[in-house]
Design a protein around this motif. Structure first.
Motif, PDB file in Angstrom:
ATOM      1  N   LEU A   1     -11.111   7.036   8.372  1.00 40.09           N
ATOM      2  CA  LEU A   1     -11.421   6.528   9.715  1.00 40.09           C
ATOM      3  C   LEU A   1     -11.488   7.646  10.744  1.00 40.09           C
ATOM      4  N   ARG A   2     -11.401   8.892  10.271  1.00 40.74           N
ATOM      5  CA  ARG A   2     -11.422  10.070  11.142  1.00 40.74           C
ATOM      6  C   ARG A   2     -10.242  10.075  12.113  1.00 40.74           C
ATOM      7  N   LEU A   3      -9.100   9.665  11.591  1.00 39.35           N
ATOM      8  CA  LEU A   3      -7.855   9.684  12.349  1.00 39.35           C
ATOM      9  C   LEU A   3      -6.916  10.723  11.735  1.00 39.35           C
TER      10      LEU A   3
ATOM     11  N   GLN B   1      -1.518  13.168  10.563  1.00 39.69           N
ATOM     12  CA  GLN B   1      -0.562  14.275  10.602  1.00 39.69           C
ATOM     13  C   GLN B   1       0.700  13.898  11.366  1.00 39.69           C
ATOM     14  N   ALA B   2       0.522  13.190  12.479  1.00 42.14           N
ATOM     15  CA  ALA B   2       1.677  12.776  13.270  1.00 42.14           C
ATOM     16  C   ALA B   2       2.521  11.769  12.500  1.00 42.14           C
TER      17      ALA B   2
ATOM     18  N   MET C   1       0.848  -1.197   0.000  1.00 41.16           N
ATOM     19  CA  MET C   1       0.000   0.000   0.000  1.00 41.16           C
ATOM     20  C   MET C   1       0.884   1.247   0.000  1.00 41.16           C
ATOM     21  N   SER C   2       0.525   2.206  -0.849  1.00 43.92           N
ATOM     22  CA  SER C   2       1.286   3.450  -0.897  1.00 43.92           C
ATOM     23  C   SER C   2       0.977   4.287   0.342  1.00 43.92           C
TER      24      SER C   2
ATOM     25  N   LEU D   1      -2.530   5.061   2.492  1.00 46.13           N
ATOM     26  CA  LEU D   1      -2.628   4.881   3.940  1.00 46.13           C
ATOM     27  C   LEU D   1      -3.195   6.127   4.607  1.00 46.13           C
ATOM     28  N   HIS D   2      -2.710   7.293   4.191  1.00 44.46           N
ATOM     29  CA  HIS D   2      -3.199   8.540   4.776  1.00 44.46           C
ATOM     30  C   HIS D   2      -4.673   8.762   4.450  1.00 44.46           C
ATOM     31  N   GLU D   3      -5.083   8.371   3.245  1.00 43.62           N
ATOM     32  CA  GLU D   3      -6.492   8.489   2.870  1.00 43.62           C
ATOM     33  C   GLU D   3      -7.356   7.590   3.753  1.00 43.62           C
ATOM     34  N   GLN D   4      -6.873   6.389   4.036  1.00 46.37           N
ATOM     35  CA  GLN D   4      -7.621   5.472   4.894  1.00 46.37           C
ATOM     36  C   GLN D   4      -7.712   6.000   6.321  1.00 46.37           C
TER      37      GLN D   4
END
Length: 247
Positions: free
Chosen positions: A13-15, A20-21, A1-2, A6-9
Motif C-alpha cells: 500500500l506504499r506505507l 517501519q514505525a 494474520m502474521s 501485515l508488513h508486506e501489505q
C-alpha cells in the motif's frame, strides 16, 4: 494474520514509513504499553505523513538544482538594503499564490544569488516546484531545443515550474532569437507562476539589452508588472565574510 504478512501489505500500500514505525513499536513494547490503540495508530499515521512530506521536499529541492542557501542564512546586516519585514512576507510564499515576480539587483558579490536560492528553498519546503538557471544556461538549452525539435516540450516543462529562477540576467545583450525565446517562456508562464530574476544591471537598463523594441516592451511588461523589487547595496559579501574570518 502474521506480522510479516501485515508488513508486506503495508509496503504494498506504499506505507513503508508506517511499517517501519510499527516495527519500532513492536521492538519497544514497554514504551507504548500505556497508550490506547487510537494513540498508537495516530503516531504511526503521523510518522508516515511527516516522512512523506520530508521526501517530497527533498525531491523538489533536488529537482530545483539550487545553490546551497537557506532562509536562516540570509544576512540582514545594515547597509545591505534588506528589510526583514519585506523578506518575511516573501518567505511566507504569498507572491507564489498571486503569481508575482521578484527582481533582485545589485553589484557583484552582494548576495543576489544566495537570496534568490534561499527564497526558492523556502518555496520547495512549501511544496512548490522550482528550477534554477543561469540565464545563459537556459538560453543554450532552448537553442538546442530548436535544433532537436524539443523546444515546445521545453516550454511546457518550464510552464509547470511554479518558480523559475534566472540568475546573471543581462550579462550580455540578447540576440533576436534569444529575446523571442525568453518572451515565449514568460508568455507561457505569465499570471500562472512566478519568476525570480537576479541581475547586476538596474532594471532601467534592461530595455537596451533587447534588440527589438516590440519584444522588449512585451517581455519587460510580463517581468516587471506587479513584481517585488529588491536592490541590494553595500560591500561585497565575499569581502565582508573574509573580514569576519580575519577578525
Amino acid at each position: 494474520m502474521s506480522l510479516s504478512s501485515l508488513h508486506e501489505q503495508l509496503r504494498a500500500l506504499r506505507l513503508g514509513h508506517f511499517s517501519q514505525a510499527l516495527q519500532q513499536q513492536q521492538e519497544q513494547p514497554d514504551t507504548y504499553t500505556d497508550m490506547s490503540f487510537e494513540e498508537r495508530l495516530g503516531l504511526l499515521a503521523t510518522h508516515e505523513i511527516l516522512c512523506r512530506d520530508n521526501t517530497k521536499v527533498k525531491r523538489l529541492t533536488r529537482q530545483a538544482k539550487l545553490l546551497d542557501a537557506r532562509p536562516s542564512g540570509i544576512d540582514y546586516r545594515s547597509g545591505r538594503g534588506l528589510k526583514k519585514e519585506k523578506i518575511a512576507v516573501l518567505l511566507s510564499g504569498q507572491y507564489l499564490h498571486y503569481n508575482q515576480n521578484i527582481i533582485i539587483t545589485g553589484a557583484t558579490g552582494c548576495g543576489k544569488t544566495h537570496l534568490a536560492c534561499a527564497l526558492a528553498t523556502q518555496a520547495c519546503e512549501q511544496h512548490h516546484s522550482a528550477r534554477y538557471y543561469r540565464l545563459g544556461e537556459l538560453l543554450d538549452e532552448l537553442h538546442v531545443g530548436h535544433a532537436d525539435g524539443s523546444y515546445r516540450q521545453q516550454l511546457n516543462t518550464l510552464a509547470k515550474r511554479k518558480l523559475l529562477i534566472l540568475d546573471d540576467w543581462g550579462m550580455e545583450k540578447l540576440s533576436a532569437r534569444q529575446a523571442n525565446d525568453l518572451l515565449d517562456v514568460m508568455e507561457i508562464r505569465y499570471q500562472q507562476s512566478s519568476t525570480i530574476i537576479a541581475s547586476q544591471i538596474p532594471t532601467s537598463e534592461w530595455y537596451k539589452l533587447i534588440p527589438s523594441p516590440t519584444i522588449a516592451d512585451a517581455l519587460l511588461d510580463r517581468l516587471l508588472h506587479n513584481s517585488h523589487r529588491i536592490e541590494l547595496t553595500g560591500e561585497s559579501m565575499r569581502k565582508l565574510d573574509q573580514s569576519d574570518h580575519l577578525a
